[in-house]
Scaffold this motif. Structure first.
Motif, PDB file in Angstrom:
ATOM      1  N   ASP A 261       0.821  -1.209   0.000  1.00 15.33           N
ATOM      2  CA  ASP A 261       0.000   0.000   0.000  1.00 15.33           C
ATOM      3  C   ASP A 261       0.856   1.259   0.000  1.00 15.33           C
ATOM      4  N   ASN A 262       1.928   1.266   0.770  1.00 19.99           N
ATOM      5  CA  ASN A 262       2.812   2.437   0.788  1.00 19.99           C
ATOM      6  C   ASN A 262       3.470   2.663  -0.563  1.00 19.99           C
TER       7      ASN A 262
ATOM      8  N   ASP B  45       1.292   4.593  -3.127  1.00 22.77           N
ATOM      9  CA  ASP B  45       1.349   6.054  -3.021  1.00 22.77           C
ATOM     10  C   ASP B  45       2.606   6.599  -3.694  1.00 22.77           C
TER      11      ASP B  45
ATOM     12  N   ALA C 271       2.936   9.086  -7.018  1.00 19.88           N
ATOM     13  CA  ALA C 271       3.665  10.344  -6.856  1.00 19.88           C
ATOM     14  C   ALA C 271       4.749  10.465  -7.929  1.00 19.88           C
TER      15      ALA C 271
ATOM     16  N   ARG D 140      -9.021   1.239  -4.492  1.00 20.84           N
ATOM     17  CA  ARG D 140      -7.863   2.140  -4.378  1.00 20.84           C
ATOM     18  C   ARG D 140      -7.172   2.315  -5.724  1.00 20.84           C
TER      19      ARG D 140
ATOM     20  N   LEU E  53      -6.803   6.174  -7.197  1.00 20.01           N
ATOM     21  CA  LEU E  53      -5.522   6.868  -7.365  1.00 20.01           C
ATOM     22  C   LEU E  53      -5.375   7.547  -8.736  1.00 20.01           C
TER      23      LEU E  53
END
Length: 330
Positions: free
Chosen positions: A206-207, A210, A214, A238, A242
């Motif tokens: 999950d991290n 992100d 980015a 998710r 995103l």
């Protein structure tokens, strides 16, 4: 003396009956076959697929709670849990194991060489070592081969048709997936053939998701190809949210993503594969051997466009693209 001996015989007979009755009851309980259901994903995400699996069973004479029991194991996208789950199903003497997703299929095969296994996988089952061949699987394993891989160039082409001005297209892969790098290589080759610049980003947690998005935003990616992976499938909401947050047009490998709010999807019908899996499990319960059941290849492809999402992103869907879509979600 005669009376005493007679009484002992009666007691012995009653005692024997008392022992025999629970044994008979247990034998009846054991007569109900048990399906071990091993899935690498999450139940809430895969609920519709579970329904068609049940339908494949019921249309062939089996209904959970009536004449078959099902032991469910969901890994929630955590592949390292699968070997222990598969071993537990073996200890519980499952009659047959239905394994969904490449990691689940491999875990089941590693856990037993005797209990029949029916898989659904998007990876080539011969290359993965699941079966000796598609037509003659041999051993205790057979199933359904989803032709998910090998369509990277098609997805890239559809995305370029919708976003023809895309200077840089991102590619999201799971580096922990056994098929992730192969998909990235196929997309790089397809992009090179048409002169398209791409940027491969990786996410297996999950991290990392992100961080991957980015990076795409930092490099100003104009569009995104999301590769097929159980980890992504288990986080469908998710994975849809995103790209919307960063306003990046994305194409997904399964129609469930487009239905959940993704821009578009192209891939084989997973629902059909689960249905076929249920049919094969029922045939094995009736006595068929996995080695006599050739691996089925899913050939039902679906192209879905979510028109509402396209409008939100300010995209005009070309009439030619809408015309070839199997479904346009208004």
């Amino acid at each position: 003396m005669a009376s005493y001996i007679g009484r002992r015989k009666v007691l012995a007979t009653l005692g024997g009956a008392a022992v025999a009755w629970p044994l008979a009851a247990r034998a009846q309980q054991q007569a109900v076959p048990v399906i071990g259901f091993l899935n690498a994903g999450a139940r809430d995400v895969f609920a519709p697929r579970l329904g068609v699996f049940w339908r494949g069973l019921s249309e062939n004479g089996y209904a959970e709670g009536r004449n078959v029991a099902i032991e469910y194991r969901w890994a929630e996208g955590q592949f390292d849990r699968l070997p222990a789950m598969a071993a537990d199903l073996v200890r519980r003497h499952a009659t047959v194991i239905a394994a969904f997703g490449p990691p689940a299929a491999l875990a089941a095969k590693a856990a037993t060489s005797t209990i029949p296994i029916v898989f659904v996988t998007g990876n080539d089952p011969v290359q993965a070592g699941l079966v000796a061949s598609l037509n003659q699987p041999s051993g205790n394993v057979t199933g359904v081969y989803l032709l998910i891989g090998g369509m990277e160039d098609k997805r890239l082409g559809l995305l370029r048709d919708l976003v023809p001005q895309a200077g840089l297209i991102g590619v999201l892969i799971n580096p922990r997936s056994p098929d992730g790098q192969a998909q990235a290589n196929a997309l790089q080759a397809a992009a090179h053939a048409v002169g398209q610049r791409i940027l491969v980003v990786e996410a297996g947690s999950d991290n990392e998701l992100d961080g991957a998005f980015a990076t795409l935003a930092q490099h100003r990616a104009s569009a995104l190809v999301i590769t097929s992976d159980i980890f992504f499938n288990a986080r469908r909401e998710r994975i849809v949210a995103l790209p919307a947050r960063y306003a990046i047009p994305a194409i997904h490998p399964l129609r469930e993503f487009a239905e959940a709010g993704g821009l578009m999807s192209y891939g084989t019908s997973v629902l059909d594969a689960y249905y076929q899996n249920g049919i094969y499990v029922a045939r094995i319960l009736k006595g068929a051997k996995p080695s006599d059941l050739p691996v089925l290849q899913s050939t039902k492809f679906e192209f879905v466009i979510n028109l509402k999402v396209a409008k939100t992103l300010g995209l005009e869907v070309p009439p030619g693209l809408s015309a070839i879509a199997d479904e346009v979600i208004e």
